[in-house]
Each structure stands twice: as C-alpha cells, then as structure tokens.
Design an enzyme around this catalytic site. Structure first.
Site, PDB file in Angstrom:
ATOM      1  CB  CYS A   1      -0.896   0.001   1.243  1.00  0.00           C
ATOM      2  SG  CYS A   1      -2.037   1.399   1.323  1.00  0.00           S
TER       3      CYS A   1
ATOM      4  CG  HIS B   1      -5.676  -2.091  -2.086  1.00  0.00           C
ATOM      5  ND1 HIS B   1      -4.703  -2.805  -1.443  1.00  0.00           N
ATOM      6  CD2 HIS B   1      -5.397  -0.780  -1.841  1.00  0.00           C
ATOM      7  CE1 HIS B   1      -3.878  -1.967  -0.813  1.00  0.00           C
ATOM      8  NE2 HIS B   1      -4.281  -0.724  -1.047  1.00  0.00           N
ATOM      9  CD  GLU B   2      -6.614   1.755  -4.728  1.00  0.00           C
ATOM     10  OE1 GLU B   2      -5.575   1.087  -4.859  1.00  0.00           O
ATOM     11  OE2 GLU B   2      -6.704   2.716  -3.924  1.00  0.00           O
TER      12      GLU B   2
ATOM     13  CG  HIS C   1      -7.263   2.878   0.638  1.00  0.00           C
ATOM     14  ND1 HIS C   1      -6.568   2.880   1.819  1.00  0.00           N
ATOM     15  CD2 HIS C   1      -6.421   2.352  -0.278  1.00  0.00           C
ATOM     16  CE1 HIS C   1      -5.358   2.374   1.641  1.00  0.00           C
ATOM     17  NE2 HIS C   1      -5.246   2.042   0.376  1.00  0.00           N
TER      18      HIS C   1
HETATM   19  O1  K2U Z   1      -3.976   1.881  -2.719  1.00  0.00           O
HETATM   20  C1  K2U Z   1      -2.760   1.782  -2.793  1.00  0.00           C
HETATM   21  O2  K2U Z   1      -2.015   1.889  -1.816  1.00  0.00           O
HETATM   22  C2  K2U Z   1      -2.141   1.419  -4.097  1.00  0.00           C
HETATM   23  C3  K2U Z   1      -1.711  -0.003  -4.109  1.00  0.00           C
HETATM   24  C4  K2U Z   1      -2.892  -0.783  -4.620  1.00  0.00           C
HETATM   25  C5  K2U Z   1      -2.781  -2.264  -4.648  1.00  0.00           C
HETATM   26  C6  K2U Z   1      -1.959  -2.963  -3.790  1.00  0.00           C
HETATM   27  C7  K2U Z   1      -1.915  -4.356  -3.868  1.00  0.00           C
HETATM   28  C8  K2U Z   1      -2.694  -5.044  -4.776  1.00  0.00           C
HETATM   29  C9  K2U Z   1      -3.507  -4.336  -5.626  1.00  0.00           C
HETATM   30  C10 K2U Z   1      -3.552  -2.958  -5.550  1.00  0.00           C
HETATM   31  C11 K2U Z   1      -0.431   0.015  -4.919  1.00  0.00           C
HETATM   32  O3  K2U Z   1      -0.742  -0.151  -6.241  1.00  0.00           O
HETATM   33  S1  K2U Z   1       0.776  -1.026  -4.303  1.00  0.00           S
HETATM   34  C12 K2U Z   1       1.898  -1.219  -5.550  1.00  0.00           C
HETATM   35  C13 K2U Z   1       1.532  -2.230  -6.578  1.00  0.00           C
HETATM   36  C14 K2U Z   1       1.986  -2.065  -7.855  1.00  0.00           C
HETATM   37  C15 K2U Z   1       1.681  -2.999  -8.831  1.00  0.00           C
HETATM   38  C16 K2U Z   1       0.917  -4.122  -8.524  1.00  0.00           C
HETATM   39  C17 K2U Z   1       0.449  -4.292  -7.238  1.00  0.00           C
HETATM   40  C18 K2U Z   1       0.768  -3.341  -6.257  1.00  0.00           C
HETATM   41 NI    NI Z   2      -3.521   1.113  -0.400  1.00  0.00          NI
END
Ligand code: K2U
Ligand code: NI
Length: 185
Positions: free
Chosen positions: A110, A153-154, A157
């Site tokens: 995250c 995931h989003e 949040h």
């Molecule tokens: O919301 C966030 O913090 C963004 C995350 C979202 C995410 C994390 C894990 C699995 C799916 C989505 C960032 O994208 S973490 C970095 C990342 C980059 C490529 C693939 C997965 C995670």
């Molecule tokens: Ni996140």
C-alpha cells in the site's frame, strides 16, 4: 502533480474514516483532483518520471490517501490477460460479488504503508462495481482476478479498511477456502 509528499501514511486518522459521497455532477475541483490522482498512477509507472520525482509505483489510489475524505478512486493498470483499466471514479460501489475468493500469492502492499506486511489477503474473485466516471457517465464494471483485487483494495480505502485487516492473524499464509490465486505462477 501529486508526489509521495502528498500521500498520507498509516496512523493518519483519515485512513480509518468512512469517506463522504461526492456530490454529482462533480465540481471542477473534484474533477481536477481525480485527474491528478490518475496522473500520479501514470507517472508512477513511467520509469523516468518515477525516478525523477521518487514516486512509488501504484496501480490504484484513493482520495483518503491524499488526505481527502471523499469517495473517489483512480486505477491504471493492465491485468494478467492484457486488459487495460484506466479510470477515475466517483462514488464507486460494489453491487454484487462472487462467493469464490482470490488472492495475490505475494500478498499486497500500500502506498500509505511504509513497511512489508506479509500474508494472504483474501478478496472476492468477481465483483460488479457501479460508479460515475470522470466524464460524469454512470459505469458498471464486471471485474475478476487482479482487476477485482485492485478495485477492492481502493474501495476498502473509502471505508477505512487497510489490506492487512484481511490477513488471518493466526496463520497469515493460510490459503482461503474456495479461492483461486490471481497471479500466474
Ligand atoms: O492503494 C494503494 O495503496 C495502491 C496499491 C494498490 C494495490 C496494492 C496491492 C494489490 C492491488 C492494488 C499500490 O498499487 S501497491 C503497488 C503495486 C503495484 C503494482 C501491482 C500491485 C501493487
Ligand atoms: Ni492502499
């Protein structure tokens, strides 16, 4: 442009709040903010820009992560079947989901969490999301696998939920029943 300086980190109360619905049609200000969130994701995936501005790569970003308690998310990625997703969405809502679960074998990270939190994060394998996009159009997205994981995931949040809230505390690496792994081996 949004940089890592604008991203709030775990411990900030906004990450544990239920974000507020965005009044529609969106204000110019909200539209500009959502466009900047999408721009962050594109920049973070451009090696030169990411290095120049020290951006952590991201495939999704939610408004609470930039300190705004508003129900807005941006996503920008290509899934494992080469399907591209690039959206800025207002008031996304999961309107249905499968019983079947999925998960990433490497767990999740995250942008608001500056540490590794190992463990399996069980997610619904299929979800249907309704939202309003940046052009003010109502969209209905049927998502599965990695795309489903990113959107969950989003949207988590927006409800004050962090990915590690889903990890089994007794056995972080237990594979959930009725689950298929999302990432190719
Ligand atoms: O919301 C966030 O913090 C963004 C995350 C979202 C995410 C994390 C894990 C699995 C799916 C989505 C960032 O994208 S973490 C970095 C990342 C980059 C490529 C693939 C997965 C995670
Ligand atoms: Ni996140």
């Amino acid at each position: 442009m949004i940089t890592m300086d604008d991203i709030v980190r775990e411990g900030h109360p906004v990450l544990r709040e239920k974000a507020n619905e965005v009044p529609l049609p969106p204000s110019t200000d909200d539209q500009n903010t959502l466009e900047k969130m999408l721009e962050y994701l594109k920049n973070s995936q451009d090696d030169e820009i990411a290095e120049k501005y020290n951006l952590r790569p991201g495939v999704g970003l939610a408004a609470p992560q930039i300190g705004l308690s508003k129900r807005m998310i941006a996503v920008h990625f290509i899934d494992f079947h080469n399907k591209e997703y690039s959206y800025g969405l207002f008031n996304p809502k999961i309107v249905s989901h499968s019983v079947e679960k999925t998960y990433l074998s490497s767990g999740e990270g995250c942008l608001s969490v500056d540490r590794e939190v190992p463990g399996i994060v069980p997610r619904y394998n299929r979800i249907t999301v309704k939202a309003t996009d940046l052009e003010g159009k109502e969209v209905k997205l049927r998502l599965k696998g990695f795309a489903s994981i990113v959107f969950q995931h989003e949207i988590d949040h927006l409800n004050g939920v962090m990915f590690y809230d889903h990890i089994d505390k007794d056995d972080p690496f237990t594979v959930p029943e009725n689950a298929v792994v999302a990432d190719p081996s």
